[in-house]
Design a protein around this motif. Structure first.
Motif, PDB file in Angstrom:
ATOM      1  N   THR A 211     -29.937  -3.494   4.104  1.00  0.00           N
ATOM      2  CA  THR A 211     -29.247  -2.786   3.024  1.00  0.00           C
ATOM      3  C   THR A 211     -27.742  -2.864   3.229  1.00  0.00           C
ATOM      4  N   ALA A 212     -27.285  -2.620   4.459  1.00  0.00           N
ATOM      5  CA  ALA A 212     -25.853  -2.709   4.763  1.00  0.00           C
ATOM      6  C   ALA A 212     -25.330  -4.113   4.520  1.00  0.00           C
ATOM      7  N   GLU A 213     -26.090  -5.106   4.931  1.00  0.00           N
ATOM      8  CA  GLU A 213     -25.660  -6.499   4.746  1.00  0.00           C
ATOM      9  C   GLU A 213     -25.666  -6.887   3.275  1.00  0.00           C
ATOM     10  N   ALA A 214     -26.661  -6.451   2.520  1.00  0.00           N
ATOM     11  CA  ALA A 214     -26.755  -6.811   1.101  1.00  0.00           C
ATOM     12  C   ALA A 214     -25.555  -6.326   0.297  1.00  0.00           C
ATOM     13  N   LEU A 215     -24.946  -5.227   0.719  1.00  0.00           N
ATOM     14  CA  LEU A 215     -23.783  -4.704   0.012  1.00  0.00           C
ATOM     15  C   LEU A 215     -22.583  -5.639   0.104  1.00  0.00           C
ATOM     16  N   ARG A 216     -22.607  -6.581   1.043  1.00  0.00           N
ATOM     17  CA  ARG A 216     -21.516  -7.546   1.212  1.00  0.00           C
ATOM     18  C   ARG A 216     -21.676  -8.763   0.308  1.00  0.00           C
ATOM     19  N   TRP A 217     -22.791  -8.861  -0.404  1.00  0.00           N
ATOM     20  CA  TRP A 217     -23.084 -10.028  -1.226  1.00  0.00           C
ATOM     21  C   TRP A 217     -23.234  -9.625  -2.685  1.00  0.00           C
ATOM     22  N   ALA A 218     -22.998 -10.567  -3.570  1.00  0.00           N
ATOM     23  CA  ALA A 218     -23.160 -10.325  -5.005  1.00  0.00           C
ATOM     24  C   ALA A 218     -23.917 -11.499  -5.616  1.00  0.00           C
ATOM     25  N   GLU A 219     -24.766 -11.174  -6.556  1.00  0.00           N
ATOM     26  CA  GLU A 219     -25.510 -12.212  -7.253  1.00  0.00           C
ATOM     27  C   GLU A 219     -24.556 -12.985  -8.152  1.00  0.00           C
ATOM     28  N   ARG A 220     -24.652 -14.311  -8.113  1.00  0.00           N
ATOM     29  CA  ARG A 220     -23.832 -15.143  -9.006  1.00  0.00           C
ATOM     30  C   ARG A 220     -24.445 -15.070 -10.390  1.00  0.00           C
ATOM     31  N   ARG A 221     -23.645 -14.730 -11.352  1.00  0.00           N
ATOM     32  CA  ARG A 221     -24.130 -14.634 -12.732  1.00  0.00           C
ATOM     33  C   ARG A 221     -24.222 -16.027 -13.345  1.00  0.00           C
ATOM     34  N   THR A 222     -25.080 -16.186 -14.328  1.00  0.00           N
ATOM     35  CA  THR A 222     -25.226 -17.454 -15.021  1.00  0.00           C
ATOM     36  C   THR A 222     -23.877 -17.894 -15.565  1.00  0.00           C
ATOM     37  N   GLY A 223     -23.516 -19.142 -15.286  1.00  0.00           N
ATOM     38  CA  GLY A 223     -22.249 -19.682 -15.769  1.00  0.00           C
ATOM     39  C   GLY A 223     -21.062 -19.374 -14.883  1.00  0.00           C
ATOM     40  N   GLN A 224     -21.245 -18.582 -13.836  1.00  0.00           N
ATOM     41  CA  GLN A 224     -20.153 -18.233 -12.939  1.00  0.00           C
ATOM     42  C   GLN A 224     -19.741 -19.469 -12.141  1.00  0.00           C
ATOM     43  N   THR A 225     -18.440 -19.687 -12.018  1.00  0.00           N
ATOM     44  CA  THR A 225     -17.937 -20.795 -11.233  1.00  0.00           C
ATOM     45  C   THR A 225     -18.142 -20.495  -9.759  1.00  0.00           C
ATOM     46  N   VAL A 226     -18.664 -21.457  -9.050  1.00  0.00           N
ATOM     47  CA  VAL A 226     -18.902 -21.298  -7.621  1.00  0.00           C
ATOM     48  C   VAL A 226     -17.761 -21.956  -6.873  1.00  0.00           C
ATOM     49  N   GLY A 227     -17.108 -21.212  -5.987  1.00  0.00           N
ATOM     50  CA  GLY A 227     -15.989 -21.732  -5.218  1.00  0.00           C
ATOM     51  C   GLY A 227     -16.462 -22.419  -3.962  1.00  0.00           C
TER      52      GLY A 227
ATOM     53  N   ARG B 103     -19.076 -10.768  -1.470  1.00  0.00           N
ATOM     54  CA  ARG B 103     -18.248  -9.874  -2.282  1.00  0.00           C
ATOM     55  C   ARG B 103     -16.828  -9.818  -1.735  1.00  0.00           C
ATOM     56  N   SER B 104     -16.702  -9.887  -0.429  1.00  0.00           N
ATOM     57  CA  SER B 104     -15.398  -9.782   0.208  1.00  0.00           C
ATOM     58  C   SER B 104     -15.222 -10.953   1.158  1.00  0.00           C
ATOM     59  N   GLU B 105     -14.039 -11.066   1.703  1.00  0.00           N
ATOM     60  CA  GLU B 105     -13.767 -12.155   2.631  1.00  0.00           C
ATOM     61  C   GLU B 105     -14.662 -12.058   3.849  1.00  0.00           C
ATOM     62  N   PRO B 106     -15.402 -13.127   4.166  1.00  0.00           N
ATOM     63  CA  PRO B 106     -16.198 -13.116   5.378  1.00  0.00           C
ATOM     64  C   PRO B 106     -15.305 -13.216   6.604  1.00  0.00           C
ATOM     65  N   GLY B 107     -15.897 -13.092   7.750  1.00  0.00           N
ATOM     66  CA  GLY B 107     -15.144 -13.217   8.978  1.00  0.00           C
ATOM     67  C   GLY B 107     -15.439 -12.116   9.960  1.00  0.00           C
ATOM     68  N   ALA B 108     -16.211 -11.139   9.548  1.00  0.00           N
ATOM     69  CA  ALA B 108     -16.530 -10.028  10.422  1.00  0.00           C
ATOM     70  C   ALA B 108     -17.842 -10.314  11.147  1.00  0.00           C
ATOM     71  N   SER B 109     -17.883  -9.911  12.394  1.00  0.00           N
ATOM     72  CA  SER B 109     -19.141  -9.918  13.139  1.00  0.00           C
ATOM     73  C   SER B 109     -19.482  -8.471  13.404  1.00  0.00           C
ATOM     74  N   ARG B 110     -20.755  -8.128  13.273  1.00  0.00           N
ATOM     75  CA  ARG B 110     -21.127  -6.738  13.470  1.00  0.00           C
ATOM     76  C   ARG B 110     -22.575  -6.632  13.894  1.00  0.00           C
ATOM     77  N   GLY B 111     -22.858  -5.569  14.545  1.00  0.00           N
ATOM     78  CA  GLY B 111     -24.221  -5.300  14.981  1.00  0.00           C
ATOM     79  C   GLY B 111     -24.809  -4.176  14.142  1.00  0.00           C
ATOM     80  N   LEU B 112     -26.080  -4.285  13.864  1.00  0.00           N
ATOM     81  CA  LEU B 112     -26.776  -3.278  13.075  1.00  0.00           C
ATOM     82  C   LEU B 112     -27.949  -2.754  13.873  1.00  0.00           C
ATOM     83  N   ARG B 113     -28.086  -1.423  13.895  1.00  0.00           N
ATOM     84  CA  ARG B 113     -29.174  -0.796  14.648  1.00  0.00           C
ATOM     85  C   ARG B 113     -30.326  -0.458  13.747  1.00  0.00           C
TER      86      ARG B 113
END
Length: 123
Positions: free
Chosen positions: A37-53, A113-123
């Protein structure tokens, strides 16, 4: 392994992942649910027609002995690569392979959703 996206209208509000009971230690289900759940909040579904970078993010799932500090999952989150490192007592090898296949296919239609680059541990 199965995955189900649950929507409220157009808004995704829950992602349900169902593991084979042989692949996941039952006592870790709640912890793993909170971790994803915590990890999923960092991602967003690409909408149809959305430009992929750029190309989709590469996803890897590894198992290691005895993660430090009681972690169930350690996530190395990079620009082009996300690595999920599980305590090997938590998930079977078959479960890790199935999860990697599922997450790799999801990475084709999801983006950070945001800039990647973080490493983290989840319990």
């Amino acid at each position: 392994m199965a995955i189900e996206d649950m929507y409220n209208g157009d808004d995704l509000f829950q992602i349900r992942i169902t593991f084979n009971p042989k692949d996941l230690k039952k006592s870790w289900v709640k912890n793993l649910s909170q971790a994803f759940t915590a990890e999923a909040l960092r991602w967003a579904e690409r909408r149809t027609g959305q430009t992929v970078g750029g190309p989709p993010t590469t996803v890897r799932v590894r198992r290691e002995k005895s993660l430090p500090n009681g972690l169930c999952v350690y996530i190395e989150d990079g620009v082009d690569l996300v690595v999920y490192v599980f305590d090997e007592d938590l998930i079977s090898e078959a479960g890790a392979h199935a999860l990697q296949r599922m997450l790799t296919s999801r990475a084709l239609t999801w983006s950070h959703r945001s800039e990647p680059g973080a490493s983290r541990g989840l319990r």
